[in-house]
Design an enzyme around this catalytic site. Structure first.
Site, PDB file in Angstrom:
ATOM      1  N   LYS A   9      -2.915   3.259  -9.462  1.00 49.65           N
ATOM      2  CA  LYS A   9      -2.706   2.140  -9.071  1.00 49.65           C
ATOM      3  C   LYS A   9      -4.120   1.436  -8.389  1.00 49.65           C
ATOM      4  O   LYS A   9      -4.996   2.225  -8.133  1.00 49.65           O
ATOM      5  CB  LYS A   9      -1.441   2.209  -8.026  1.00 49.65           C
ATOM      6  CG  LYS A   9      -0.232   2.603  -8.596  1.00 49.65           C
ATOM      7  CD  LYS A   9       0.861   2.851  -7.416  1.00 49.65           C
ATOM      8  CE  LYS A   9       2.209   3.201  -8.005  1.00 49.65           C
ATOM      9  NZ  LYS A   9       3.252   3.387  -7.089  1.00 49.65           N
ATOM     10  N   TYR A  49       8.294  -2.640 -13.722  1.00 42.93           N
ATOM     11  CA  TYR A  49       9.064  -2.327 -12.358  1.00 42.93           C
ATOM     12  C   TYR A  49      10.349  -3.073 -12.434  1.00 42.93           C
ATOM     13  O   TYR A  49      10.961  -3.277 -11.272  1.00 42.93           O
ATOM     14  CB  TYR A  49       8.239  -2.705 -11.032  1.00 42.93           C
ATOM     15  CG  TYR A  49       7.370  -1.545 -10.813  1.00 42.93           C
ATOM     16  CD1 TYR A  49       7.874  -0.400 -10.707  1.00 42.93           C
ATOM     17  CD2 TYR A  49       6.091  -1.830 -10.416  1.00 42.93           C
ATOM     18  CE1 TYR A  49       6.919   0.714 -10.314  1.00 42.93           C
ATOM     19  CE2 TYR A  49       5.105  -0.848 -10.040  1.00 42.93           C
ATOM     20  CZ  TYR A  49       5.515   0.572 -10.161  1.00 42.93           C
ATOM     21  OH  TYR A  49       4.596   1.361  -9.717  1.00 42.93           O
ATOM     22  N   ASN A 112       0.513   4.445  -2.653  1.00 44.59           N
ATOM     23  CA  ASN A 112       0.668   5.813  -2.914  1.00 44.59           C
ATOM     24  C   ASN A 112       0.025   6.220  -4.318  1.00 44.59           C
ATOM     25  O   ASN A 112       0.350   7.202  -5.006  1.00 44.59           O
ATOM     26  CB  ASN A 112       2.320   6.416  -2.924  1.00 44.59           C
ATOM     27  CG  ASN A 112       3.202   5.392  -4.102  1.00 44.59           C
ATOM     28  OD1 ASN A 112       2.467   4.676  -4.712  1.00 44.59           O
ATOM     29  ND2 ASN A 112       4.287   5.879  -4.123  1.00 44.59           N
ATOM     30  N   HIS A 115       1.312   6.399 -10.392  1.00 46.67           N
ATOM     31  CA  HIS A 115       2.647   6.082 -11.070  1.00 46.67           C
ATOM     32  C   HIS A 115       2.774   7.132 -12.180  1.00 46.67           C
ATOM     33  O   HIS A 115       1.922   7.165 -13.017  1.00 46.67           O
ATOM     34  CB  HIS A 115       2.657   4.626 -11.571  1.00 46.67           C
ATOM     35  CG  HIS A 115       4.253   4.675 -12.715  1.00 46.67           C
ATOM     36  ND1 HIS A 115       5.400   4.578 -12.221  1.00 46.67           N
ATOM     37  CD2 HIS A 115       4.104   4.784 -13.953  1.00 46.67           C
ATOM     38  CE1 HIS A 115       6.161   4.657 -13.264  1.00 46.67           C
ATOM     39  NE2 HIS A 115       5.130   4.725 -14.243  1.00 46.67           N
ATOM     40  N   GLU A 126       7.561   2.531 -21.369  1.00 47.36           N
ATOM     41  CA  GLU A 126       6.328   2.298 -20.542  1.00 47.36           C
ATOM     42  C   GLU A 126       5.079   2.393 -21.641  1.00 47.36           C
ATOM     43  O   GLU A 126       4.427   1.550 -21.508  1.00 47.36           O
ATOM     44  CB  GLU A 126       6.130   3.253 -19.398  1.00 47.36           C
ATOM     45  CG  GLU A 126       7.199   2.952 -18.245  1.00 47.36           C
ATOM     46  CD  GLU A 126       7.315   3.801 -17.188  1.00 47.36           C
ATOM     47  OE1 GLU A 126       6.353   4.878 -17.266  1.00 47.36           O
ATOM     48  OE2 GLU A 126       8.159   3.757 -16.430  1.00 47.36           O
TER      49      GLU A 126
HETATM   50  P1  RTP Z   1       6.330   5.059  -9.161  1.00 44.34           P
HETATM   51  O1  RTP Z   1       7.458   4.377 -10.170  1.00 44.34           O
HETATM   52  O2  RTP Z   1       5.263   4.156  -8.924  1.00 44.34           O
HETATM   53  O3  RTP Z   1       5.857   6.277 -10.053  1.00 44.34           O
HETATM   54  O4  RTP Z   1       7.339   5.403  -8.217  1.00 44.34           O
HETATM   55  P2  RTP Z   1       8.436   6.404  -8.108  1.00 44.34           P
HETATM   56  O5  RTP Z   1       9.293   6.481  -9.497  1.00 44.34           O
HETATM   57  O6  RTP Z   1       7.982   7.534  -7.329  1.00 44.34           O
HETATM   58  O7  RTP Z   1       9.320   5.331  -7.046  1.00 44.34           O
HETATM   59  P3  RTP Z   1      10.160   4.054  -7.262  1.00 44.34           P
HETATM   60  O8  RTP Z   1      11.633   4.319  -6.389  1.00 44.34           O
HETATM   61  O9  RTP Z   1      10.147   3.807  -8.838  1.00 44.34           O
HETATM   62  O10 RTP Z   1       9.182   3.005  -6.689  1.00 44.34           O
HETATM   63  C1  RTP Z   1       8.136   2.333  -6.925  1.00 44.34           C
HETATM   64  C2  RTP Z   1       7.045   2.236  -6.317  1.00 44.34           C
HETATM   65  O11 RTP Z   1       7.380   1.216  -5.306  1.00 44.34           O
HETATM   66  C3  RTP Z   1       6.798   1.523  -4.109  1.00 44.34           C
HETATM   67  N1  RTP Z   1       7.951   1.727  -3.116  1.00 44.34           N
HETATM   68  N2  RTP Z   1       7.645   1.079  -2.043  1.00 44.34           N
HETATM   69  N3  RTP Z   1       8.632   0.224   0.714  1.00 44.34           N
HETATM   70  C4  RTP Z   1       9.257   1.091   0.191  1.00 44.34           C
HETATM   71  O12 RTP Z   1      10.227   1.688   0.702  1.00 44.34           O
HETATM   72  C5  RTP Z   1       9.034   1.553  -1.185  1.00 44.34           C
HETATM   73  N4  RTP Z   1       9.666   2.336  -1.968  1.00 44.34           N
HETATM   74  C6  RTP Z   1       8.928   2.381  -3.061  1.00 44.34           C
HETATM   75  C7  RTP Z   1       5.853   2.678  -4.263  1.00 44.34           C
HETATM   76  O13 RTP Z   1       4.727   2.306  -4.680  1.00 44.34           O
HETATM   77  C8  RTP Z   1       6.576   3.110  -5.417  1.00 44.34           C
HETATM   78  O14 RTP Z   1       5.678   4.457  -6.224  1.00 44.34           O
END
Ligand code: RTP
Length: 148
Positions: A9, A49, A112, A115, A126
């Site tokens: 990212k 997303y 973070n 991804h 993707e």
């Molecule tokens: P990613 O898609 O980025 O790999 O992350 P992930 O599957 O581990 O988590 P996901 O729930 O799909 O969330 C995507 C990205 O959104 C941001 N996020 N912010 N502020 C918050 O509570 C929150 N929750 C998620 C993070 O950048 C997360 O990686």
């Protein structure tokens, strides 16, 4: 062989962590089959997303993801999707184990670093979204030293 979409990212790019992340995936034994530094814009990120569009953090997430270039990659190998997620660590850096990328290099969920696809089906979608031109099929000399 299974493929996963891994993306560094904007914060990971700006902090100079591209090499560190590539190093970990290479050292694990995975094969890099596509990579580009790109800044595709809001619409593309909203598509990536899409499943999170109703979340409160969605606008902030899109602003973060469009704040600079990302490093888009496809890694190939046995169990690449699940293993890749393990290497990234939990979404919340406070819950990511030390030794994982997020556990070692970040503090906040909104920064973070990386991804990784969460399932084989989403990985395929993707990869098609980020690499419509396809990936590179190349032979790696080290494969017999990685797989029995
Ligand atoms: P990613 O898609 O980025 O790999 O992350 P992930 O599957 O581990 O988590 P996901 O729930 O799909 O969330 C995507 C990205 O959104 C941001 N996020 N912010 N502020 C918050 O509570 C929150 N929750 C998620 C993070 O950048 C997360 O990686």
């Amino acid at each position: 062989m299974e493929r996963t979409y891994i993306m560094i990212k904007p914060d990971g790019v700006q902090r100079g962590l591209i090499g560190e992340i590539i190093k970990r995936f290479e050292a694990k034994g995975f094969k890099l089959v596509a990579m580009k530094l790109t800044a595709p814009g809001k619409e593309h990120l909203e598509k990536h997303y899409e499943d999170l569009k109703d979340k409160k953090f969605f606008p902030g997430l899109i602003a973060y993801m469009t704040s600079g270039p990302v490093c888009a990659m496809v890694w190939e190998g046995k169990g690449a999707v699940k293993e890749g997620r393990k290497m990234l660590g939990a979404t919340m850096p406070s819950e990511s184990a030390m030794g994982t990328i997020r556990g070692d290099f970040c503090i906040e969920v909104g920064r973070n670093i990386c991804h990784g696809s969460d399932a084989v089906e989403s990985a395929n979608a993707e990869i098609a979204l980020w690499f419509p031109e396809g990936v590179c099929d190349w032979e790696s000399a080290s494969q017999p030293w990685v797989y029995e």
